[in-house]
Write a protein that holds these residues in place. Structure first.
Motif, PDB file in Angstrom:
ATOM      1  N   TYR A  53       0.819  -1.216   0.000  1.00  0.00           N
ATOM      2  CA  TYR A  53       0.000   0.000   0.000  1.00  0.00           C
ATOM      3  C   TYR A  53       0.851   1.263   0.000  1.00  0.00           C
ATOM      4  N   LYS A  57       0.827   3.821  -3.389  1.00  0.00           N
ATOM      5  CA  LYS A  57       0.359   5.209  -3.295  1.00  0.00           C
ATOM      6  C   LYS A  57       1.483   6.239  -3.271  1.00  0.00           C
ATOM      7  N   GLN A  61       3.198   5.843  -7.077  1.00  0.00           N
ATOM      8  CA  GLN A  61       2.004   6.625  -7.401  1.00  0.00           C
ATOM      9  C   GLN A  61       1.265   6.000  -8.586  1.00  0.00           C
ATOM     10  N   THR A  66      -5.722  -2.001  -9.041  1.00  0.00           N
ATOM     11  CA  THR A  66      -5.015  -2.305  -7.798  1.00  0.00           C
ATOM     12  C   THR A  66      -4.905  -3.805  -7.568  1.00  0.00           C
TER      13      THR A  66
END
Length: 125
Positions: A53, A57, A61, A66
Motif C-alpha cells: 500500500y 500510493k 504513485q 489495484t
C-alpha cells in the motif's frame, strides 16, 4: 518521477516494512515461541502487505487495477520470501551469524530483487 527518488522512497518504505517484519517476528518467536522460520515468514508477510500500500500510493504513485498490482506484488514478494529465508538460513545456520543480524543481511540482499521487479515488471510508471 526520478529513478533515484523512487529508490529512496522504496528504501524508506522497506525500512518501515523491516520494522513491521522484525516486530512481528520477535513477538511470534520470542513471546509466542513459534518456530523461527514460521515467525520469519509471518513477519515478512505483514511487512509485504504494509509495503504494497505504501509503495502503490507513495513510491510509484501507480494508477490502474489495484488487484493486478497486488497479485504481481505478492508473486514478486513470494520470490523475495524464498530468497529471504534462504539468506537467513545461510547466514544463521551455515555461518553462525545471530538470527536477527542474519535477517538484516537477508533484507539487504533481497532489496535489489524487490525494487527491480516492482519497478520494471509491476508498477512501471
Amino acid at each position: 518521477m526520478e529513478f533515484f527518488e523512487k529508490v529512496l522512497k522504496f528504501g524508506i518504505v522497506g525500512f518501515i516494512g523491516m520494522l513491521v517484519d522484525f516486530l512481528v517476528t520477535w513477538l511470534l518467536k520470542e513471546k509466542l515461541k513459534i518456530n523461527k522460520y514460521m515467525a520469519n515468514s509471518l513477519g515478512f508477510t505483514c511487512a509485504v502487505i504494509n509495503n504494497f500500500y505504501l509503495n502503490l500510493k507513495w513510491t510509484f504513485q501507480a494508477t490502474g487495477n489495484t488487484n493486478i498490482f497486488f497479485i504481481k506484488f505478492i508473486l514478486i514478494s513470494v520470490v523475495g520470501l524464498a530468497l529471504n529465508n534462504m539468506f537467513v538460513y545461510l547466514f544463521n545456520e551455515r555461518f553462525s551469524i545471530n538470527f536477527y543480524v542474519s535477517k538484516v543481511l537477508a533484507v539487504v540482499c533481497v532489496f535489489a530483487w524487490n525494487f527491480t521487479a516492482n519497478n520494471y515488471f509491476n508498477f512501471h510508471t
